[in-house]
Design an enzyme around this catalytic site. Structure first.
Site, mmCIF file in Angstrom:
data_model
loop_
_atom_site.group_PDB
_atom_site.id
_atom_site.type_symbol
_atom_site.label_atom_id
_atom_site.label_comp_id
_atom_site.label_asym_id
_atom_site.label_seq_id
_atom_site.Cartn_x
_atom_site.Cartn_y
_atom_site.Cartn_z
ATOM 1 N N GLU A 155 0.813 -1.223 0.000
ATOM 2 C CA GLU A 155 0.000 0.000 0.000
ATOM 3 C C GLU A 155 0.846 1.273 0.000
ATOM 4 O OE1 GLU A 155 -0.569 -2.619 1.860
ATOM 5 O OE2 GLU A 155 -2.675 -3.215 1.717
ATOM 6 N N PHE A 166 -11.288 -8.003 13.286
ATOM 7 C CA PHE A 166 -10.210 -8.403 12.385
ATOM 8 C C PHE A 166 -9.898 -7.267 11.399
ATOM 9 C CE2 PHE A 166 -8.849 -10.409 8.341
ATOM 10 C CZ PHE A 166 -7.594 -10.818 8.771
ATOM 11 N N GLN A 167 -8.634 -6.956 11.279
ATOM 12 C CA GLN A 167 -8.151 -5.876 10.411
ATOM 13 C C GLN A 167 -8.810 -4.529 10.722
ATOM 14 O OE1 GLN A 167 -8.108 -7.194 6.241
ATOM 15 N NE2 GLN A 167 -6.032 -7.950 6.599
ATOM 16 N N LYS A 192 -17.486 -1.180 5.737
ATOM 17 C CA LYS A 192 -17.952 -2.092 4.695
ATOM 18 C C LYS A 192 -19.479 -2.082 4.550
ATOM 19 C CE LYS A 192 -17.019 -6.682 2.866
ATOM 20 N NZ LYS A 192 -16.396 -7.995 3.107
ATOM 21 N N MET A 200 24.467 9.007 2.521
ATOM 22 C CA MET A 200 24.328 10.227 3.311
ATOM 23 C C MET A 200 24.567 9.920 4.791
ATOM 24 S SD MET A 200 23.995 13.368 2.767
ATOM 25 C CE MET A 200 23.032 14.011 1.407
#
Lengths: 598, 192
Positions: A69, A131-132, A181, A501
């Site tokens: 993502e 969940f999630q 959802k 760096m």
């Protein structure tokens, strides 16, 4: 699919009969109404209804499946930065949303307009550690310009329209829409964008004319002026760059720019001093230090630009044009603040300059330019060339040579580190929106997905991600995305096996104790490219370099170019920490420079 | 916030030394916001995220039809920081107006406090006597306790609480400052 079309067409033919749509249908309908053509995302349980609609609307909206993502957000940023449009991403709840956080923060700090839709667990499960489940609006509140949790399907269309409006108006930034959802399944009423726009927040864009007049009068009397421009000019659109060029031409003033503003003014013109700041040019930083009038347009006095603030440009009267009023007087006190869109402010400045027939003080300006030429003569970007080892600067000079010869439009993205600064110093940018880099947040792993986003928007252009071998590994999985969608991005790795760096700072600031900055067991990038289905090339000596770059430009496939560069090279000039603009380290010779400066 | 830390930082830091801190000022801000979910968290998050101080905070819906709430924050900082706070607040999407009542001049600040004092005998009588002086009303009483209701400035409430300490103070609940400007105008037309 035909029944679906009939459904969405229905309101047009019979407006009286408002047919209810599901939340997911309205999301896609609103995105299409907002002109979204490409959406970067990754599916998951809580966004499946929206993915179902994407499946049904493949002809109208193209979905690009990233491999993580974070990549979706950076790709959306690259798309937005290279087009001036709002980038769009779609991710699932929980880990999908938390992976998006880095990209959102990146977009916030660099003022990139992005709308990210996140799925959420059903409303009746919110707060149950489902969940999630993650508190997406809570987590993203400090890293977005605004965010929404939509709990009613009737609000979906309005929220999407408002999100796009917020993302692109005023100082652009990322906006998150969290949609549970069950709301995606629920039916609601669709609202068109047009009727709503006046109700949304309206930031001020028109400048205060009295302030503009004062600023222009100051410019006309300036003896040692300098323009200091930033990403705000790019964000304001191509018209701002055009007006900036005209204003510089009218006045004959020198101009420098921040990392984010490169390309707004052509690097090829003689008024151009190069980038300023920590790794900016000697002439740009000295001009900033010694100027008597500073005209800041769309830059925010970032700490990487100002160096030590109490010694920053001590003798100048400062004008600051910024669309974000909270950026004014935040780091540096300014004398003439102008809250406005860069386009409007530049247009007003030009109008006043011309109408009042102002002329720059030629004699003073000539003296100023003579001084600047003396600084320029230091040739601060010089490096020791080598016939056996490829110097990273040399590799970029060759890249610039070949891309300038190339007929295609060139877009450059970078990762973060030494290679990024060298790219900013050595690749000249002559047009806005051609340079995409993570400036504010400094996100390693930004470049590859951003390049994919830029290539999606400009399929025929040449898109090069100038990378380091450490940064590229942070989002290397997006190679798979690039190959899948045949976005032939070129990954130009300046491989020194070090986090360059970090190593440079350890050398200068931490007694050469190189703690964890060397990478052992790097992959073979040529084989890695091939494993993903791309092309891998390698240059180990300066003789091989040109051939490899030409080969890279010839192929129409995703390419990784592994340039084995000098492991010890440091990035100069450099303003050490806590120092002012006139205290730069110049010498690229490690033995020579004065370590007491650090 | 973090001022001591900042001063102690010696030049090992990769950042320049922070600016010298000037004198702190206390300002009372009235923030009119759209009453939407998370709006208070957004305003508070701005203060914590940028290291600004909150000395007092009150919030309630003030216009039900328009769905507007008023957040009153008493904050302290240098004049530059106070300016930053106001401008940063104005950048938030649901924030409609920010009024700095301190710079506007005449305004009224009030706090409501509920103060529980448990004592008997002479101390109990003395607490009631002092409550009368402060125009605090007993709103609950038992044979060994009072709950006093007191409105006034922060200083007045502080003073009353101090006086109650030796007289059996056991609990205090206070609302924080609510503030409004004097006179007919709301000062919305003035930009500060």
């Amino acid at each position: 699919m035909s029944t679906k079309e009939a459904k969405t067409e229905a309101p047009k033919t019979a407006p009286a009969e408002t047919k209810k749509l599901t939340g997911a249908e309205m999301v896609i309908k609103a995105l299409i109404e907002q002109g979204v053509e490409v959406i970067f995302g990754y599916p998951g349980g809580a966004v499946l209804p929206i993915y179902d609609e994407i499946f049904k609307n493949q002809d109208k909206i193209k979905h690009v499946l990233v491999r993580q993502e974070g990549g979706a957000l950076h790709a959306a940023e690259g798309y937005a930065r290279s087009t001036g449009k709002v980038g769009c991403a779609l991710v699932t709840s929980g880990p999908g949303a938390t992976n998006a956080v880095t990209g959102l923060t990146d977009a916030l700090l660099d003022s990139i307009p992005v709308v990210c839709i996140t799925g959420q667990v059903p409303t009746f499960l919110i707060g149950t550690d489902a969940f999630q489940e993650a508190d997406t609006t809570g987590i993203t509140r400090p890293c977005t310009k605004h965010n929404y949790l939509v709990k009613d399907a009737d609000d979906i269309a309005e929220t999407v329209h408002e999100a796009f409006h917020v993302a692109r108006s005023g100082r652009p930034g990322p906006v998150v829409i969290d949609i549970p959802k069950d709301v995606q399944f629920a039916k609601g009423e669709y609202h068109e964008a047009k009727k709503l726009e006046q109700q949304f927040y309206q930031p001020k864009t028109q400048p205060d004319m009295a302030a503009i007049e004062a600023a222009v009068e100051l410019m006309a009397s300036a003896k040692q002026p300098v323009f200091y421009t930033g990403g705000g000019v790019i964000n304001a659109g191509p018209e701002a760059s055009k007006l900036l060029r005209e204003l510089v031409k009218e006045t004959g003033f020198p101009i420098t720019s921040t990392l984010m503003g490169l390309g707004a003014y052509p690097a090829a013109n003689k008024e151009w001093l190069g980038m300023l700041g920590m790794h900016g040019t000697f002439e740009a930083n000295w001009a900033m230090h010694d100027c008597d009038v500073m005209i800041n347009i769309g830059a925010r006095f970032d700490d990487r630009v100002t160096g030590r603030t109490d010694k920053f440009s001590p003798n100048s009267t400062k004008v600051h044009v910024d669309i974000d009023a909270s950026s004014i007087n935040k780091n540096i006190h300014v004398d003439i603040p102008i809250v406005a869109d860069a386009t409007e402010a530049l247009r007003a400045m030009l109008d006043v300059w011309k109408k009042r027939k102002y002329k720059a003080d030629e004699a003073a300006l000539k003296k100023w330019w003579d001084q600047i030429e003396k600084w320029r003569a230091k040739n601060c970007l010089a490096y020791k060339s080598d016939s056996k080892i490829i110097k990273p600067q040399y590799a970029l000079e060759r890249l610039r040579y070949f891309t300038e010869k190339d007929a295609r439009d060139t877009y450059i993205t970078t990762e973060v580190g030494q290679h990024q600064m060298w790219a900013a110093q050595f690749l000249g940018f002559n047009e806005p929106n051609r340079w995409m880099t993570s400036g504010g947040l400094g996100t390693m792993g930004y470049g590859l997905p951003a390049a994919i986003g830029a290539q999606m928007a400009h399929p025929d252009a040449l898109v090069v991600d100038v990378a380091g071998e450490a940064s590229i590994l942070m989002n290397i999985q997006e190679m798979s995305t690039a190959v899948q969608y045949r976005t032939p991005v070129k990954i130009f790795i300046l491989n020194n096996q070090w986090m360059g760096m970090v190593r440079q700072w350890q050398e200068l600031l931490h007694g050469e104790r190189y703690s964890e900055s060397y990478t052992e067991s790097l992959p073979d990038f040529v084989k890695l490219a091939e494993a993903y289905g791309g092309i891998g090339l390698r240059a180990e000596t300066p003789d091989e370099l040109d051939g490899v770059i030409e080969e890279m430009l010839k192929t129409d496939r995703v390419t990784i170019v592994d340039i084995c560069v000098d492991q010890k090279e440091n990035c100069f000039p450099m303003i050490p920490s806590g120092k002012a603009h006139n205290e730069m380290i110049l010498s690229p010779d490690a033995d020579q420079f004065d370590k007491s400066l650090v | 916030m973090n001022q001591a830390k900042r001063k102690n930082k010696k030049s090992k830091s990769v950042y320049a030394p922070g600016p010298d801190q000037g004198a702190l000022e206390s300002h009372t801000l009235a923030i009119i916001v759209k009453n939407e979910p998370g709006v208070l968290a957004r305003v508070i998050g701005l203060f914590t995220g940028r290291g600004y101080n909150i000395d007092s905070l009150t919030v309630a819906e003030t216009d039900h039809e328009e769905g507007m709430s008023r957040i009153t924050i008493v904050s302290s900082g240098t004049p530059e920081v106070i300016e930053q706070i106001k401008e940063s607040l104005r950048q938030l999407v649901p924030v409609k107006r920010v009024r700095d009542l301190t710079t506007f001049g005449p305004h009224i600040e009030r706090e409501l406090a509920l103060i529980k004092v448990a004592s008997t005998g002479e101390r109990r009588i003395e607490s009631l006597r002092l409550a009368d002086v402060f125009r605090a009303r007993p709103v609950d009483s038992t044979l060994e306790s009072f709950v006093f209701e007191l409105t006034g400035t922060t200083e007045k409430v502080d003073a009353f609480i101090d006086l109650m300490k030796p007289l059996g103070l056991v609990d205090v609940s206070r609302t924080g400052v609510a503030a409004i400007s004097r006179g007919a105008t709301t000062h919305d037309e003035i930009t500060d």
